[in-house]
Structures are given as structure tokens and as C-alpha cells.
Design a protein around this motif. Structure first.
Motif, PDB file in Angstrom:
ATOM      1  N   GLU A  21      -7.170   5.076  -5.669  1.00  0.00           N
ATOM      2  CA  GLU A  21      -7.995   5.398  -6.834  1.00  0.00           C
ATOM      3  C   GLU A  21      -8.429   6.865  -6.834  1.00  0.00           C
ATOM      4  O   GLU A  21      -8.598   7.468  -7.879  1.00  0.00           O
ATOM      5  CB  GLU A  21      -9.217   4.478  -6.838  1.00  0.00           C
ATOM      6  N   ASN A  22      -8.551   7.468  -5.637  1.00  0.00           N
ATOM      7  CA  ASN A  22      -8.949   8.874  -5.545  1.00  0.00           C
ATOM      8  C   ASN A  22      -7.797   9.842  -5.814  1.00  0.00           C
ATOM      9  O   ASN A  22      -7.966  11.052  -5.726  1.00  0.00           O
ATOM     10  CB  ASN A  22      -9.578   9.170  -4.180  1.00  0.00           C
ATOM     11  N   GLY A  23      -6.610   9.315  -6.125  1.00  0.00           N
ATOM     12  CA  GLY A  23      -5.458  10.146  -6.460  1.00  0.00           C
ATOM     13  C   GLY A  23      -4.482  10.354  -5.316  1.00  0.00           C
ATOM     14  O   GLY A  23      -3.374  10.836  -5.538  1.00  0.00           O
ATOM     15  N   ALA A  24      -4.856  10.014  -4.086  1.00  0.00           N
ATOM     16  CA  ALA A  24      -3.945  10.163  -2.944  1.00  0.00           C
ATOM     17  C   ALA A  24      -2.807   9.155  -3.062  1.00  0.00           C
ATOM     18  O   ALA A  24      -3.032   7.981  -3.378  1.00  0.00           O
ATOM     19  CB  ALA A  24      -4.703   9.956  -1.636  1.00  0.00           C
ATOM     20  N   ASN A  25      -1.608   9.618  -2.836  1.00  0.00           N
ATOM     21  CA  ASN A  25      -0.435   8.749  -2.933  1.00  0.00           C
ATOM     22  C   ASN A  25      -0.199   7.991  -1.641  1.00  0.00           C
ATOM     23  O   ASN A  25      -0.393   8.525  -0.548  1.00  0.00           O
ATOM     24  CB  ASN A  25       0.813   9.570  -3.252  1.00  0.00           C
ATOM     25  N   VAL A  26       0.243   6.749  -1.769  1.00  0.00           N
ATOM     26  CA  VAL A  26       0.770   6.012  -0.633  1.00  0.00           C
ATOM     27  C   VAL A  26       2.173   6.587  -0.432  1.00  0.00           C
ATOM     28  O   VAL A  26       2.934   6.704  -1.396  1.00  0.00           O
ATOM     29  CB  VAL A  26       0.825   4.501  -0.937  1.00  0.00           C
ATOM     30  N   PRO A  27       2.538   6.989   0.784  1.00  0.00           N
ATOM     31  CA  PRO A  27       3.856   7.595   1.000  1.00  0.00           C
ATOM     32  C   PRO A  27       4.986   6.712   0.467  1.00  0.00           C
ATOM     33  O   PRO A  27       4.915   5.479   0.540  1.00  0.00           O
ATOM     34  CB  PRO A  27       3.938   7.734   2.522  1.00  0.00           C
ATOM     35  N   ASP A  28       6.014   7.346  -0.072  1.00  0.00           N
ATOM     36  CA  ASP A  28       7.137   6.619  -0.679  1.00  0.00           C
ATOM     37  C   ASP A  28       7.865   5.706   0.299  1.00  0.00           C
ATOM     38  O   ASP A  28       8.554   4.781  -0.115  1.00  0.00           O
ATOM     39  CB  ASP A  28       8.142   7.599  -1.283  1.00  0.00           C
ATOM     40  N   HIS A  29       7.727   5.961   1.597  1.00  0.00           N
ATOM     41  CA  HIS A  29       8.448   5.151   2.584  1.00  0.00           C
ATOM     42  C   HIS A  29       7.631   3.942   3.082  1.00  0.00           C
ATOM     43  O   HIS A  29       7.921   3.391   4.125  1.00  0.00           O
ATOM     44  CB  HIS A  29       8.883   6.023   3.777  1.00  0.00           C
ATOM     45  N   PHE A  30       6.640   3.503   2.289  1.00  0.00           N
ATOM     46  CA  PHE A  30       5.839   2.343   2.676  1.00  0.00           C
ATOM     47  C   PHE A  30       6.712   1.088   2.718  1.00  0.00           C
ATOM     48  O   PHE A  30       7.763   1.017   2.099  1.00  0.00           O
ATOM     49  CB  PHE A  30       4.665   2.135   1.710  1.00  0.00           C
ATOM     50  N   HIS A  31       6.250   0.108   3.465  1.00  0.00           N
ATOM     51  CA  HIS A  31       6.858  -1.219   3.515  1.00  0.00           C
ATOM     52  C   HIS A  31       5.830  -2.222   3.011  1.00  0.00           C
ATOM     53  O   HIS A  31       4.639  -2.033   3.224  1.00  0.00           O
ATOM     54  CB  HIS A  31       7.196  -1.613   4.955  1.00  0.00           C
ATOM     55  N   VAL A  32       6.282  -3.283   2.376  1.00  0.00           N
ATOM     56  CA  VAL A  32       5.425  -4.431   2.112  1.00  0.00           C
ATOM     57  C   VAL A  32       5.702  -5.387   3.260  1.00  0.00           C
ATOM     58  O   VAL A  32       6.772  -5.986   3.333  1.00  0.00           O
ATOM     59  CB  VAL A  32       5.716  -5.094   0.750  1.00  0.00           C
TER      60      VAL A  32
END
Length: 148
Positions: A21-32
Motif C-alpha cells: 500500500e505504501n508503493g513498495a513493489n513485491v519483487p517480480d521473482h516472488f513465489h506463491v
């Protein structure tokens, strides 16, 4: 956001992205790493027994920098979870670790899933003596009426 909503959104996306919500991105290489249904049975401070169910997604960052989760793959994970766990169409809660493991509600803005900060609350304000916010009422005050 309910499970049915994320499935509909994913079916029309080219890329899965999350941000805080603060604008920081979750890195594109995340896993679920987990999809499941969580049942919470508890008693509130007023003595009322309660039960809540949510769908839980856990996001995790690994050293797998080449990893990119495609929408179809996440849909497959959800479908398998529905089949094996009997998931219901419930609200989604996302676990994601920044400083510690946080729990977030899920929104969707401009083709990005947004992890929305959750807040604690007292569910028994009337039993705890916590005043409820009152809407100011308009009164008509006339001279000599005793209210001024």
C-alpha cells in the motif's frame, strides 16, 4: 477481494504483480508458496465466541531471480487448491514478509495487486466501555428556549 474476483482478474492478465500500500513493489521473482483456507476460532474480549474463515496466499521471495509467476500458473494453483481443499469463495488474506510476517487484505489497482494494511479492532466495544463515535445532532436553538 474474494477468491472468485482474483480468478476473474487473473484470466485477463498478462503479468502478476504485487505492491504494498505504501508503493513498495513485491519483487517480480516472488513465489506463491501456500494457498489455503484458514479457520480462526476465538473468543473476543466481551466473551463472544467467534469464527472466521479466509483464503490465505503466502508470498515469498527466494534467490531465484529468474522466476516469474504467470497468471495461468497461479490460476492452476488456485484450481488445485479448490479441488484438494474444498476452498470456498471467501475473502483473501495475503501473508508477506517485510520486517516480519504481515497479513494484508488484497486490492487491485492499475493491473497490480495491492497488499492493503490490516488493522486490529475491538469486536466488543460495548462490553469494554469503549465509546462509539456519535454523529453530532443539529438542534434548533431559539432565544428564550433554554438551550443557549
Amino acid at each position: 477481494m474474494k477468491l472468485s474476483a482474483i480468478k476473474k482478474i487473473l484470466s485477463n492478465l498478462e503479468k502478476v504483480s504485487f505492491r504494498l500500500e505504501n508503493g513498495a513493489n513485491v519483487p517480480d521473482h516472488f513465489h506463491v508458496t501456500e494457498v489455503g483456507m484458514v479457520t480462526k476460532n476465538f473468543i473476543d474480549c466481551g466473551g463472544t465466541v467467534r469464527s472466521e474463515k479466509t483464503i490465505n496466499f503466502q508470498l515469498w521471495n527466494a534467490n531465484d531471480f529468474d522466476h516469474r509467476l504467470k497468471p495461468i500458473k497461479l490460476l492452476d494453483i488456485i484450481k488445485l487448491s479448490e479441488e484438494k481443499l474444498g476452498l470456498e469463495d471467501l475473502e483473501i488474506e495475503v501473508e508477506y514478509q517485510s520486517g516480519t510476517i504481515g497479513k494484508y487484505d488484497l486490492g487491485f489497482i492499475n493491473n497490480v495487486f495491492v497488499l492493503i494494511n490490516k488493522q486490529t479492532d475491538c469486536l466488543a466495544k460495548d462490553n469494554c466501555g469503549i465509546p462509539t463515535e456519535k454523529t453530532p445532532q443539529k438542534t434548533s436553538c431559539t432565544p428564550g428556549g433554554g438551550c443557549c
